[in-house]
Write a protein that holds these residues in place. Sequence first.
Motif, PDB file in Angstrom:
ATOM      1  N   ALA A 135      -7.900   3.350   7.122  1.00 57.64           N
ATOM      2  CA  ALA A 135      -6.930   4.436   7.117  1.00 57.64           C
ATOM      3  C   ALA A 135      -7.999   5.606   7.009  1.00 57.64           C
ATOM      4  O   ALA A 135      -7.876   6.720   7.673  1.00 57.64           O
ATOM      5  CB  ALA A 135      -5.924   4.577   6.295  1.00 57.64           C
TER       6      ALA A 135
ATOM      7  N   SER B  46      -2.272   5.133   7.717  1.00 58.03           N
ATOM      8  CA  SER B  46      -2.124   3.583   6.981  1.00 58.03           C
ATOM      9  C   SER B  46      -1.251   2.885   7.495  1.00 58.03           C
ATOM     10  O   SER B  46      -1.361   1.632   7.367  1.00 58.03           O
ATOM     11  CB  SER B  46      -1.894   4.144   5.437  1.00 58.03           C
ATOM     12  OG  SER B  46      -0.681   4.519   5.092  1.00 58.03           O
TER      13      SER B  46
ATOM     14  N   HIS C 182      -1.345  11.003   6.723  1.00 58.13           N
ATOM     15  CA  HIS C 182      -1.913  10.187   6.196  1.00 58.13           C
ATOM     16  C   HIS C 182      -1.074   8.626   6.505  1.00 58.13           C
ATOM     17  O   HIS C 182      -1.591   7.559   6.644  1.00 58.13           O
ATOM     18  CB  HIS C 182      -2.541  10.306   5.118  1.00 58.13           C
ATOM     19  CG  HIS C 182      -3.516   9.218   4.304  1.00 58.13           C
ATOM     20  ND1 HIS C 182      -3.242   7.970   3.885  1.00 58.13           N
ATOM     21  CD2 HIS C 182      -5.004   9.124   4.430  1.00 58.13           C
ATOM     22  CE1 HIS C 182      -4.491   7.266   3.558  1.00 58.13           C
ATOM     23  NE2 HIS C 182      -5.402   7.792   3.919  1.00 58.13           N
ATOM     24  N   GLN C 183       0.262   8.924   5.760  1.00 59.79           N
ATOM     25  CA  GLN C 183       1.134   7.615   6.068  1.00 59.79           C
ATOM     26  C   GLN C 183       1.202   7.078   7.221  1.00 59.79           C
ATOM     27  O   GLN C 183       1.117   5.951   7.628  1.00 59.79           O
ATOM     28  CB  GLN C 183       2.411   8.334   5.648  1.00 59.79           C
ATOM     29  CG  GLN C 183       2.900   8.588   4.155  1.00 59.79           C
ATOM     30  CD  GLN C 183       3.915   9.317   3.765  1.00 59.79           C
ATOM     31  OE1 GLN C 183       4.408  10.089   4.219  1.00 59.79           O
ATOM     32  NE2 GLN C 183       4.355   8.741   2.515  1.00 59.79           N
TER      33      GLN C 183
ATOM     34  N   TYR D  56       0.894  -1.110  -0.139  1.00 58.43           N
ATOM     35  CA  TYR D  56       0.126   0.053   0.026  1.00 58.43           C
ATOM     36  C   TYR D  56       1.019   1.308  -0.055  1.00 58.43           C
ATOM     37  O   TYR D  56       1.847   1.303   0.616  1.00 58.43           O
ATOM     38  CB  TYR D  56      -0.870   0.024   1.267  1.00 58.43           C
ATOM     39  CG  TYR D  56      -1.659   1.331   1.352  1.00 58.43           C
ATOM     40  CD1 TYR D  56      -2.978   1.136   0.797  1.00 58.43           C
ATOM     41  CD2 TYR D  56      -1.301   2.088   2.010  1.00 58.43           C
ATOM     42  CE1 TYR D  56      -3.890   2.471   1.135  1.00 58.43           C
ATOM     43  CE2 TYR D  56      -2.254   3.509   2.101  1.00 58.43           C
ATOM     44  CZ  TYR D  56      -3.362   3.460   1.594  1.00 58.43           C
ATOM     45  OH  TYR D  56      -4.262   4.532   1.656  1.00 58.43           O
ATOM     46  N   PRO D  57       0.316   2.166  -0.865  1.00 56.43           N
ATOM     47  CA  PRO D  57      -0.490   2.187  -1.794  1.00 56.43           C
ATOM     48  C   PRO D  57      -0.105   1.449  -2.886  1.00 56.43           C
ATOM     49  O   PRO D  57       1.107   1.044  -2.998  1.00 56.43           O
ATOM     50  CB  PRO D  57      -0.752   3.704  -2.099  1.00 56.43           C
ATOM     51  CG  PRO D  57       0.334   4.398  -1.645  1.00 56.43           C
ATOM     52  CD  PRO D  57       1.142   3.607  -0.661  1.00 56.43           C
TER      53      PRO D  57
ATOM     54  N   ARG E 282      -6.955  -1.581   3.969  1.00 55.28           N
ATOM     55  CA  ARG E 282      -6.061  -0.690   4.663  1.00 55.28           C
ATOM     56  C   ARG E 282      -6.471   0.709   4.255  1.00 55.28           C
ATOM     57  O   ARG E 282      -6.477   1.386   5.090  1.00 55.28           O
ATOM     58  CB  ARG E 282      -4.480  -1.036   4.331  1.00 55.28           C
ATOM     59  CG  ARG E 282      -3.578  -0.066   5.010  1.00 55.28           C
ATOM     60  CD  ARG E 282      -2.152  -0.195   4.407  1.00 55.28           C
ATOM     61  NE  ARG E 282      -1.666  -1.567   4.882  1.00 55.28           N
ATOM     62  CZ  ARG E 282      -0.905  -2.060   5.990  1.00 55.28           C
ATOM     63  NH1 ARG E 282      -1.021  -0.820   7.148  1.00 55.28           N
ATOM     64  NH2 ARG E 282      -0.558  -3.218   6.257  1.00 55.28           N
ATOM     65  N   HIS E 283      -7.010   1.094   2.881  1.00 56.94           N
ATOM     66  CA  HIS E 283      -7.211   2.519   2.568  1.00 56.94           C
ATOM     67  C   HIS E 283      -8.399   2.418   3.334  1.00 56.94           C
ATOM     68  O   HIS E 283      -8.656   3.490   3.965  1.00 56.94           O
ATOM     69  CB  HIS E 283      -7.470   2.145   1.160  1.00 56.94           C
ATOM     70  CG  HIS E 283      -7.651   3.540   0.404  1.00 56.94           C
ATOM     71  ND1 HIS E 283      -6.573   4.622   0.652  1.00 56.94           N
ATOM     72  CD2 HIS E 283      -8.326   4.165  -0.585  1.00 56.94           C
ATOM     73  CE1 HIS E 283      -7.089   5.723  -0.050  1.00 56.94           C
ATOM     74  NE2 HIS E 283      -7.899   5.354  -0.791  1.00 56.94           N
TER      75      HIS E 283
ATOM     76  N   ALA F 175      -2.726   1.053  10.287  1.00 57.11           N
ATOM     77  CA  ALA F 175      -4.254   0.721  10.278  1.00 57.11           C
ATOM     78  C   ALA F 175      -4.302  -0.919  10.780  1.00 57.11           C
ATOM     79  O   ALA F 175      -5.300  -1.285  11.336  1.00 57.11           O
ATOM     80  CB  ALA F 175      -4.577   0.728   8.929  1.00 57.11           C
TER      81      ALA F 175
END
Lengths: 736, 493
Positions: free
Chosen positions: A310, A338, A334-335, A243-244, A306-307, A341
């Motif tokens: 998050a 994620s 955001h990192q 991810y991503p 995961r997205h 998460a």
Amino acid sequence: MISRKTRLFSHILGAVILSLLTFIPAFAQDDPNPNSPTPIVISEPDSLRVLTAASSVKSGKRAGLTQTVFREGSYVTIFVTNLSLLENEGVNAFRILVEDQQQRLYRFPVVKLEQLKGQEWIYALTFEVRDNLGFWQGPLEIGDAYLRLTWRGLVSNPVKIALGRSGGNLKEIAGAQPTPMKMFADKPGDDSSTTSNYVGYTYSGDRIRFLEQATFGPTAALDHRLRRIGLRVWLAEQFDMPYPSVENPYPDLPLRSNDTNNATLGCGMFASGSTERRICLRDYYSQYLVQSWFFKEAFYGDAQLRHRVAWALGQLWVVSGVDTQQASHVVAYHQILSRHAFGNYRDLMKDVTLNPAMGNYLDMARSTRTNPNENFAREILQLFSVGLFMMNQDGTLQLDQNNNPIPTYNQTTVNNFTKVFTGWSFCNTGTNPLCPSAVAGTVNYKDPLLLNQANHDVTAKTLLSYPNAVNPTIAANLNGNTEIDLALDNIFYHPNVGPFVSRNLIQHLVTSDPTPAYVGRIAAVFNNNGLGVRGDLKAVVKAILLDPEARGDVKTDPHYGKLREPVLFTTNFLRHFNVGSANLTMQSDGVVSTLPNAMGQNPFYSPTVFNYYTPDYVIPGTGLNGPEFGLMTTGTAIARANVANTMTFSRLNTSADAPAGTSINLAEMTALVQSDPTGNQLLDVLNTRMLHGTMSQSMRNTILTSIAAVSAATPQARAQQAIYLIVTSSQYQVQR
Amino acid sequence: MGQNRRDFIKKSTCALGMAALATQVDHFGLMSALAQKVDDRQETSSSAGGNYKALVCVFFSGGNDGNNMVIPNHNDASISNYSVYSAARSTQGLALAQNTLLPIAVPRIGNLSYGLHPSLGPVTGGNNGIHELWAQNKLAIVSNVGTLVAPMTRAQYQNNSVPKPFQLFSHSDQVSQFQGGRSDASSFTGWGGRSSDRMTQSNNPGALIPMITSISGAQLFTAGQTTLPLAIANAGTPLNQVLNPTGFSSSAASVARLNAFNQLRTQDLGNDYIAAASHITDQAMQANAALSTFQEVTVSFPTTTIGRQFQQVARLIKKRNDLNVNRQIFYCQIGGFDTHNNQLVSQASLLSQFSQAARAFYDEMVVQGVSNDVTTFTMTDFNRTMNPAGSGGAVGSDHAWGNHTFVIGGSVLGGDMYGMNTASGTPYPNLTLNGPDDADNGTNARGRWIPTTSVEQYAATLANWYGLPANDLPLVFPNIANFSTTNLGFMQP
């Protein structure tokens, strides 16, 4: 019992899948039948009136008048069967819903559950006649009312109960039948007979429901895969998925000056009004790139779970583009979400606490010994971890002897945590090995905040107090780095954290008003993942998604489900129809945030730290908890219809900021209408994919009638007619 | 038996859900009203004539620093004067210079001068702001208002002998208490919504829209047991488009689609979330029909968010006879007041936006001839600490308690300050840290004023003017009996 399964579609699908089933993963884990039995409340022999045992009376309450007429404060014992209980599954898994002749709805608390001796398949269930939904002052004692039991998202048959007196003007329910004890005199047969050959996860309703909970929307491809490998293997894959996506990395943005006009590190090198300057401001000083990255990942990414988690965590630990100008700052934040998460909540707490975007948003980066700021200290307690009131492990509130909730902390506690969090600021010195990302002339929002011990309040602190509290006090003269860990442990081990986090994540993924039993099962996993580890979010997410209250082909509880928030409404809708670029020759550019924004949710721009809506929002005119309804007003209700209109009948065209545009692809649906102009075949597919088979006959008839008003010569228009109507329907907008 | 008619929750059984559309339409008397509108327009509008009143709530979201909005501008040493104010705030740079204050004379406090924040005056290219309305007796201040369960002295606060509002200083809880109109328990409804519950049938028979309209989304203040508010976009969207579903035409296919769109909302109401979503959409569709035409306002409004909210309110008021409403409550909101930092710049901008918008609205009401019938009032989460947070350019302040509010309109007994007296003998609190009005104690006390006037007293005064019957007061404000004075006197009788 419910057999509105797929029709033609499933046959086609079945043929495709059988050809894929030759390979069964060696690591396949067994997925049990997801469907819980539907509870049955036993009635009197020849009527719908509920069968009751002698009512007991609590001292100080008014007595029941007779054994069949009940008043507020009465305790009533009824009989229930067709249950299959987990170990420790008890009273808090059940709700009694009572609707009186004036359509007032009450929830009565269940207080006791016992198996009948010699008839262990029948349970005596005792509840108190006392509303705890809380919308009405108390139950009206105006005669017969309908009583139903709910359990795991399923509702029982209706029976009648007399409140205050019997009789009155209660409308009859068509088709309701007595369920007398004699029907259940014999032990039911064991129907768990044959599951030897693995034929795939055949529960089509549950597959779609699972994907609605675990991804940004079901697709035909995901559904096929889930059928082949099952839920547990899919989850195992998701937990390890990169991810991503390789094709859609995080926007790699440099730190820029806080001054947009700066000639070297801002956008001042471009002439005012020039295209270059507009693009510079858009890319570095707005969340444009974060939003389009986010939607591309939601549309096309493989690491959907995961997205999704998050995104949920970002609505719990909120920072906002309203205050955090630069996209690079939000990317760094955001990192963290994620990364953790599927990690440990304690690590998430630490990394967010020291993240500069949060430090700026809630002012910790400016809070010093001499000028303390309470903002972060207050919100980490109230919003991110323990909440305002002491909870039981199932998320219900503890009450004192006067029936009042018990505050978790007070202003003095906030003051003490404020002192803990003093002395931290941005790490702007490039020579410091802790600040590899620092760039002269910018503020470092990429590396964690750095302690300046001279600005740290070193007085002793008194933190959260709870039984067997971890670090309830901090001694004087400690280093701020040490104190952060002591204080975060003090919070992390507070008994509220498990139910608080669990309930919040259940609300985001599955249902707005979970039973306490569901919350309790997840909180137990939060408290201990089975290996003695507390805060394991991977275990928590897995438990949430595999819980019997989440699973099943159909849920019938009137209080089950959740309104799709605008972002999820958008992605679910578009993913159903192979979302692509405006001309459908390539992928969408992800520039679609205008759609959720019109419906009240501009992603990465939460209006406040309280998120777009609060977890305890109660829908006006009800006592019902429905967080996403905080964004549902007359205005946004119409905005939802208008988004459906735009994307069903038109598209988001290319523009200066949208290089590819976005459109749904109607080819598959149009072909279905060409093959069957009545639209029946189309509705079979849409029912399966969008409503997991719950489309009622009346809804189907309404849409078929509307389809018939469109010229048969324009099959695409017929498909659009149906899609618009389903997408705009409340039946679809509520995920259940 | 208004509260027995709640149709909204179509409870648990499928079969019971089918009467939905009819009962929902009946909710605001709409069925009869819509029928009448076609044939009998004059009669319905005549019933609306003459007796119009509206309340406009403006919520300063985030907790406005009232300590920098209304400031002592005098040197009277017997009460808190400018020096006391300055001593508490100037070191960290949060004190406003005395010569920038906009002076107001306060008869209630011996005609001493107080000062309004300098942003509340004239703006180049805008209007003269609300400061000017003080001298015209159209602007009043209610001082040291806040959440209370019962009157409380500092000693009682410290020894816990009187129940405190729960979760003081927390945004969400204080907002919900201010909007909910009670501070001893959480509320599912707001005092605006409950007032509407009591008054809709008697005052707005045949109204085409609900009594309450929010121009700022779903808000607790606007929610009642039977009242569900209209919520619409601000004036950036024309009134005839705020609730208009796009994409429909007169083609047969489109008409069939609209019919189906409407019909689907009467189905599958056994799930309460579906019923709730359908009901809200239903309400929007009904109001949309009533808003198909409108007239633009006369006065020029600012293009700020709050300006456009006020403008949308003004458009609706202009349309009041068509909508057949005698009583209306509006909710507007301006956010950004949670100034833990950078307060000087932020608050100046926000108060200026409010002042400009509220003044344009007042002027428009004068033009419409209803300035005596429309009262604007402010609420906010709480006050902020007298002692600043941080210092220098980034200086701000933290969450506190008792605060000052504005009331504006032709029926306001303006040009004076109202509220129950503090220990100083005036409604304005003593600004001394760790002083007689400070909830904080000791050398680190930061100046969080214990309110002397409750939200309920403030709200009840407004509700009384609005026409809420006296015997309904305890139903709307469950704790009103804890306060001996239920009318603070700032509205004309």
